[in-house]
Write a protein that holds these residues in place. Structure first.
Motif, short mmCIF file in Angstrom:
data_model
loop_
_atom_site.label_atom_id
_atom_site.label_comp_id
_atom_site.label_asym_id
_atom_site.label_seq_id
_atom_site.Cartn_x
_atom_site.Cartn_y
_atom_site.Cartn_z
N ILE A 203 35.83 22.36 36.37
CA ILE A 203 35.34 23.74 36.36
C ILE A 203 36.53 24.68 36.47
O ILE A 203 37.33 24.60 37.42
CB ILE A 203 34.35 23.99 37.52
N VAL A 204 36.66 25.58 35.53
CA VAL A 204 37.78 26.52 35.48
C VAL A 204 37.39 27.77 36.26
O VAL A 204 36.37 28.41 35.98
CB VAL A 204 38.13 26.88 34.03
N GLY A 205 38.21 28.13 37.25
CA GLY A 205 37.97 29.32 38.05
C GLY A 205 38.83 30.48 37.56
O GLY A 205 40.02 30.31 37.29
N LEU A 206 38.24 31.66 37.45
CA LEU A 206 38.95 32.85 36.99
C LEU A 206 38.76 33.98 37.98
O LEU A 206 37.67 34.18 38.53
CB LEU A 206 38.43 33.30 35.61
N THR A 207 39.83 34.72 38.19
CA THR A 207 39.81 35.89 39.05
C THR A 207 40.70 36.96 38.43
O THR A 207 41.32 36.74 37.38
CB THR A 207 40.26 35.56 40.47
N GLY A 208 40.80 38.09 39.09
CA GLY A 208 41.62 39.18 38.57
C GLY A 208 41.50 40.40 39.47
O GLY A 208 41.02 40.30 40.61
N SER A 209 41.94 41.52 38.97
CA SER A 209 41.84 42.75 39.75
C SER A 209 40.39 43.19 39.84
O SER A 209 39.51 42.72 39.11
CB SER A 209 42.68 43.85 39.10
N VAL A 210 40.13 44.12 40.75
CA VAL A 210 38.76 44.63 40.92
C VAL A 210 38.28 45.29 39.64
O VAL A 210 37.13 45.09 39.21
CB VAL A 210 38.71 45.61 42.11
N ASP A 211 39.14 46.06 39.00
CA ASP A 211 38.75 46.74 37.75
C ASP A 211 38.46 45.73 36.64
O ASP A 211 37.53 45.92 35.85
CB ASP A 211 39.85 47.70 37.31
N ALA A 212 39.28 44.68 36.56
CA ALA A 212 39.06 43.68 35.51
C ALA A 212 37.74 42.94 35.72
O ALA A 212 37.02 42.63 34.76
CB ALA A 212 40.22 42.70 35.48
N ILE A 213 37.41 42.63 36.99
CA ILE A 213 36.15 41.95 37.27
C ILE A 213 34.97 42.87 36.98
O ILE A 213 33.95 42.43 36.41
CB ILE A 213 36.12 41.47 38.73
N ARG A 214 35.09 44.12 37.31
CA ARG A 214 34.01 45.07 37.01
C ARG A 214 33.81 45.20 35.50
O ARG A 214 32.67 45.31 35.02
CB ARG A 214 34.33 46.43 37.62
N GLN A 215 34.90 45.18 34.77
CA GLN A 215 34.80 45.31 33.31
C GLN A 215 34.06 44.14 32.68
O GLN A 215 33.13 44.32 31.89
CB GLN A 215 36.19 45.42 32.69
N ILE A 216 34.46 42.91 33.04
CA ILE A 216 33.81 41.75 32.43
C ILE A 216 32.36 41.61 32.91
O ILE A 216 31.48 41.18 32.14
CB ILE A 216 34.61 40.46 32.71
N ALA A 217 32.09 42.00 34.16
CA ALA A 217 30.71 41.95 34.65
C ALA A 217 29.84 42.95 33.88
O ALA A 217 28.68 42.67 33.56
CB ALA A 217 30.67 42.25 36.14
N GLN A 218 30.40 44.10 33.58
CA GLN A 218 29.65 45.08 32.80
C GLN A 218 29.43 44.59 31.36
O GLN A 218 28.36 44.81 30.78
CB GLN A 218 30.40 46.41 32.79
N GLU A 219 30.42 43.94 30.79
CA GLU A 219 30.29 43.44 29.42
C GLU A 219 29.22 42.36 29.31
O GLU A 219 28.53 42.28 28.29
CB GLU A 219 31.63 42.90 28.94
N TYR A 220 29.06 41.55 30.38
CA TYR A 220 28.07 40.48 30.35
C TYR A 220 26.80 40.83 31.14
O TYR A 220 26.02 39.94 31.46
CB TYR A 220 28.68 39.18 30.89
N ARG A 221 26.62 42.11 31.42
CA ARG A 221 25.40 42.60 32.06
C ARG A 221 25.12 41.91 33.41
O ARG A 221 23.99 41.52 33.70
CB ARG A 221 24.18 42.42 31.13
N ILE A 222 26.17 41.75 34.20
CA ILE A 222 26.05 41.12 35.50
C ILE A 222 25.98 42.20 36.58
O ILE A 222 26.84 43.09 36.65
CB ILE A 222 27.24 40.17 35.77
N PHE A 223 24.94 42.10 37.40
CA PHE A 223 24.79 43.03 38.53
C PHE A 223 25.35 42.39 39.81
O PHE A 223 25.09 41.22 40.10
CB PHE A 223 23.32 43.37 38.72
N PHE A 224 26.12 43.17 40.57
CA PHE A 224 26.58 42.71 41.88
C PHE A 224 26.99 43.91 42.73
O PHE A 224 27.42 44.94 42.21
CB PHE A 224 27.76 41.73 41.76
N LYS A 225 26.82 43.76 44.02
CA LYS A 225 27.24 44.79 44.97
C LYS A 225 27.37 44.17 46.36
O LYS A 225 26.73 43.16 46.68
CB LYS A 225 26.25 45.95 45.00
N LYS A 226 28.20 44.80 47.17
CA LYS A 226 28.40 44.34 48.54
C LYS A 226 27.28 44.88 49.44
O LYS A 226 26.87 46.03 49.32
CB LYS A 226 29.74 44.83 49.09
#
Length: 281
Positions: A203-226
């Motif tokens: 399993i390949v794990g990917l991470t990045g900056s907060v802005d990069a994660i928000r961008q890809i989550a928005q592109e794939y219609r993923i909802f998340f919040k703290k």
């Protein structure tokens, strides 16, 4: 008495004189006066354009001739259009062998689909840059989660590990499992590596900056919040969706948490076979 000879001559003369008196006068040649011929084009009278002398026509043609630019500009435009058409045609001919060489990307990649997904730039557990172009050519099972998830997260990651094993052993299908964190502040590359290795090191794990994660989550219609944030202690609510991406990096299906590992493996196999049959036909 006169001799008969003289009487005969006298009679012949009278007959000749009588015939001459009865004959019509000789025809005389009639002479007509010479009339000068004048062409209508050279007439000096009237206002018609045909009455103008030829010299005047020549002068008018010279005076009314258009400038040379009226002929140069259209010719240049036609020449440029012809050159552009020729270059475009040659470019298309050159592109044919290039497209024929790209056998790794199926033709179905050119089909328009719903706009889910997009370009991204993240980092794997070895700090290597991973972009969307590196995923092309393989089937990918993408999941968005985080390592601190108390219950749903670990169950979904275990499901991914089981599906990968089922696809390889039962259906001889290789798929790339991808885990993208939605908690980059706590999920470092080292944390991701240690967490995922407990389930399956493939399993390949990917991470990045907060802005990069928000961008890809928005592109794939993923909802998340703290939620319930107290310092570094918080829970991240998310949709827990899995996406099946084809070798063209197009989203084929979306799976929710209700799918079990065997059902998910069968659904993925069906989609892979559909694409395989469409490309062979």
């Amino acid at each position: 008495m006169l001799p008969a000879r003289f009487l005969k001559l006298s009679l012949l003369r009278r007959l000749a004189a009588a015939r001459a008196a009865e004959a019509p006068p000789p025809l005389k040649t009639r002479l007509f006066p010479v009339r000068g011929y004048q062409s209508r084009g050279y007439s000096t009278g009237g206002s018609s354009k045909y009455n103008k002398p030829m010299k005047q026509f020549v002068e008018e043609d010279v005076s009314t001739s258009r400038p040379l630019i009226y002929y140069i500009v259209p010719s240049a435009i036609l020449a440029f259009a012809g050159l552009a058409t020729f270059v475009h045609y040659n470019d298309e001919k050159r592109m044919i062998p290039l497209e024929a060489q790209q056998t790794s990307v199926p033709k179905r990649c050119n089909i328009n689909r719903p706009a889910i997904g997009g370009p991204f730039k993240l980092y794997d557990t070895e700090n290597n840059v991973v972009t969307e172009s590196k995923l092309r050519g393989d089937w990918t099972l993408m999941y968005f989660g985080y390592t601190s998830s108390p219950d749903v997260g670990p169950a979904e990651v275990q499901k991914i590990a089981d599906v990968v094993k089922l696809l390889e052993s039962k259906h001889d299908i290789k798929i790339k499992p991808l885990f993208i964190t939605i908690d980059p502040q706590r999920d470092s590359p080292a944390q991701l590596k240690a967490y995922l290795s407990e389930f399956d090191p493939r399993i390949v794990g990917l991470t990045g900056s907060v802005d990069a994660i928000r961008q890809i989550a928005q592109e794939y219609r993923i909802f998340f919040k703290k939620v319930g944030e107290v310092g570094q202690d918080y829970i991240v609510e998310s949709s827990h969706n899995m996406y099946l991406l084809d070798p063209c990096l197009e989203t084929v299906r979306c799976f929710g948490a209700e799918y079990k590992a065997p059902d998910l493996a069968e659904a993925i196999t069906t989609e892979v076979q559909k694409v395989s049959n469409s490309t062979t036909n």
